[in-house]
Design a protein around this motif. Structure first.
Motif, PDB file in Angstrom:
ATOM      1  N   LEU A 306       0.851  -1.184   0.000  1.00 30.67           N
ATOM      2  CA  LEU A 306       0.000   0.000   0.000  1.00 30.67           C
ATOM      3  C   LEU A 306       0.889   1.238   0.000  1.00 30.67           C
ATOM      4  CD1 LEU A 306      -2.711  -0.964   2.661  1.00 30.67           C
ATOM      5  CD2 LEU A 306      -2.754  -1.342   0.176  1.00 30.67           C
ATOM      6  N   ALA A 331       3.600   0.291   5.232  1.00 29.48           N
ATOM      7  CA  ALA A 331       3.226   1.001   4.011  1.00 29.48           C
ATOM      8  C   ALA A 331       4.367   1.917   3.602  1.00 29.48           C
ATOM      9  CB  ALA A 331       1.949   1.809   4.237  1.00 29.48           C
ATOM     10  N   VAL A 438      -9.752  -1.957  -4.256  1.00 29.59           N
ATOM     11  CA  VAL A 438      -8.545  -2.665  -3.833  1.00 29.59           C
ATOM     12  C   VAL A 438      -8.839  -4.147  -3.607  1.00 29.59           C
ATOM     13  CG1 VAL A 438      -6.746  -2.816  -2.079  1.00 29.59           C
ATOM     14  CG2 VAL A 438      -7.608  -0.574  -2.793  1.00 29.59           C
ATOM     15  N   VAL A 448      -0.174  -0.506  -4.744  1.00 31.52           N
ATOM     16  CA  VAL A 448      -1.485   0.145  -4.792  1.00 31.52           C
ATOM     17  C   VAL A 448      -1.343   1.631  -4.478  1.00 31.52           C
ATOM     18  CG1 VAL A 448      -3.824   0.153  -3.848  1.00 31.52           C
ATOM     19  CG2 VAL A 448      -2.557  -2.004  -4.047  1.00 31.52           C
ATOM     20  N   ILE A 461      -9.410   2.199   4.629  1.00 29.24           N
ATOM     21  CA  ILE A 461      -8.285   1.326   4.968  1.00 29.24           C
ATOM     22  C   ILE A 461      -8.667   0.170   5.903  1.00 29.24           C
ATOM     23  CG2 ILE A 461      -5.963   1.251   5.949  1.00 29.24           C
ATOM     24  CD1 ILE A 461      -6.270   2.602   3.157  1.00 29.24           C
ATOM     25  N   PHE A 475       1.174  -7.051   4.309  1.00 30.49           N
ATOM     26  CA  PHE A 475       1.336  -5.658   3.876  1.00 30.49           C
ATOM     27  C   PHE A 475       2.780  -5.235   4.136  1.00 30.49           C
ATOM     28  CE2 PHE A 475      -3.079  -6.349   4.960  1.00 30.49           C
ATOM     29  CZ  PHE A 475      -3.741  -5.818   3.864  1.00 30.49           C
TER      30      PHE A 475
END
Length: 485
Positions: A306, A331, A438, A448, A461, A475
């Motif tokens: 992300l 992220a 997503v 993404v 989110i 992630f």
């Protein structure tokens, strides 16, 4: 949507020319955000430096598209207590964007809206602080509109008088009874400039339109008053942008009470800014627990990266950090330099929470429209701001709109990162739609694109994290994804 983030950018690593050394010092906080007009590389600075630590509770109002055929990005500061000035900037920015998109002409397509999808037009509105001290706030907006017939660069200064609680246009720096004398002095200096014609100078005699011509005035660090004119305003377009500076001794007797205070707060600023804000500024964003070393092997398990563009933003980024921490998700934040300079505490919180910080330019221009010097300025100033906030320089950058070419690659040693999935969250502003995009399109090793400047995107989110975690996704940061694929 083509999936082109990792393979091309990995190939680019070997071909990046190492020609630009990253700046190591922090840039002046008030430097104009690289509107990069043809006659300036640093914008429209007056030479002062603003201590942004005085700006408690400031919010940067940002928006942008990811549409390569119609690129636009706007930003301006919302400082507690200066509501009237914020409203003036908001009105001007929204008007410029509407004109660029062709939405203010009774349905007739103009600007970007009338370009039939061809690449070329661009709108970028960014800001710099002129003064933020005592009861005086000064902000300059710089606009690059590449649909313009001139050079596309326009600047305007906005002033706020905390004592009177009023917004002041630039002419408000001059006392009412002294404006004729002031204008006469400006005209005398203009008459000596190459490219200035008598009829354009005479336009300053029109009192109805005078304020439009004199909309960008600010003091230098020495107390002189600098007046800037957009290209084609008081001279023939080939003469470029024109400015005149009146010495402190000359201009001081003509200043209004507010102008005198603005001059003093520029040359001898107070320790803090106090505009009499009625509400308490937002608390500093707190770092979340760092998940520690990431041992995820993306060649063995399903990973997804992300990435969040255009921040940091208050309070949206702080809320996002809490959501990510709940799932120990990592992220990558592609931050905009002018926002980093305003919110270094948020960037530090991102890093301390275990996330990756990367470069997204200083003020979100189309880099392929800039000169090599301007490209380096955009990236190096942002690198310096990130290092000042975190102690580390980034290794990755994302060119705004994904616009990259040989000149951009040659201007930096940073590794470029594009994306596999664009959520188009700037269009929908719908948390459910962003989350569904997503969740429905996610594939292993995807990068993404989301924006943490939109509260609606941040609100999406939790559902993304919850659903994809249940599908055994991990992630990770972009750098970790690259290293373990």
């Amino acid at each position: 949507m083509p999936r082109y983030a990792l393979a091309p950018t990995l190939l680019l690593l070997g071909s990046l020319a190492l020609t630009a050394a990253c700046a190591t010092g922090s840039p002046p906080a008030d430097s104009a955000p690289s509107v990069d007009g043809p006659s300036r590389t640093g914008g429209n600075d007056t030479g002062t430096q603003v201590d942004l630590s005085k700006l408690k509770g400031v919010n940067i109002v940002s928006d942008s598209s990811t549409d390569r055929s119609c690129p636009w990005a706007t930003s301006y500061p919302d400082v507690p207590g200066a509501d009237a000035m914020t409203a003036a900037m908001k009105k001007d920015v929204e008007g410029r964007l509407a004109a660029f998109l062709g939405e203010d002409t009774g349905g007739q397509a103009t600007g970007c809206g009338g370009m039939d999808g061809l690449e070329g037009p661009e709108l970028n509105v960014s800001f710099s602080f002129l003064v933020a001290s005592g009861d005086v706030l000064g902000v300059r907006l710089g606009t690059v509109d590449r649909t313009s017939n001139a050079d596309g660069l326009a600047t305007k200064a906005y002033w706020y008088d905390g004592a009177a609680k009023e917004y002041r246009p630039s002419p408000g720096l001059i006392a009412d009874g002294s404006r004729d004398a002031f204008v006469s002095a400006v005209k005398k200096r203009l008459e000596k400039r190459e490219g200035v014609t008598p009829d354009t100078v005479a336009a300053l005699d029109d009192q109805e339109n005078r304020d439009v011509y004199l909309d960008d005035m600010a003091f230098t660090a020495d107390g002189d008053l600098k007046v800037d004119f957009d290209r084609g305003t008081v001279g023939v377009p080939p003469a470029g942008r024109i400015s005149v500076t009146l010495p402190k001794a000359t201009v001081t007797p003509w200043l209004s009470d507010f102008g005198s205070r603005a001059q003093r707060q520029t040359t001898d600023p107070d320790d803090k800014l106090d505009l009499g804000a009625a509400h308490t500024p937002a608390p500093t964003v707190a770092a979340q627990p760092d998940p520690g070393e990431d041992t995820t092997d993306c060649s063995q398990v399903k990973c997804i990266a992300l990435t969040f563009d255009d921040g940091p933003a208050a309070p949206e980024t702080g809320t996002l950090l809490k959501y990510l921490a709940q799932y120990k998700a990592r992220a990558t934040f592609f931050v905009v330099g002018q926002n980093v300079a305003t919110h270094p505490d948020i960037v530090r919180a991102e890093m301390k929470s275990g996330h990756e910080i990367a470069n997204h330019s200083w003020n979100h221009p189309v880099l392929t429209n800039l000169t090599p010097t301007q490209i380096r300025s955009q990236l190096e100033r942002t690198n310096a701001s990130i290092k000042a906030a975190t102690g580390k320089e980034p290794t990755l950058f994302r060119p705004p709109y994904g616009a990259i070419d040989g000149n951009v690659r040659a201007a930096t040693s940073l590794s470029p990162v594009l994306w596999d999935m664009d959520t188009l969250d700037w269009k929908s502003h719908d948390p459910a739609k962003v989350a569904q995009t997503v969740i429905s399109q996610a594939q292993p090793n995807d990068v993404v694109l989301i924006h943490d400047i939109h509260p609606t995107s941040v609100a999406a989110i939790p559902e993304i994290l919850r659903t994809l975690t249940a599908r055994d996704y991990h992630f990770v940061t972009v750098s970790h994804l690259r290293a373990t694929m």
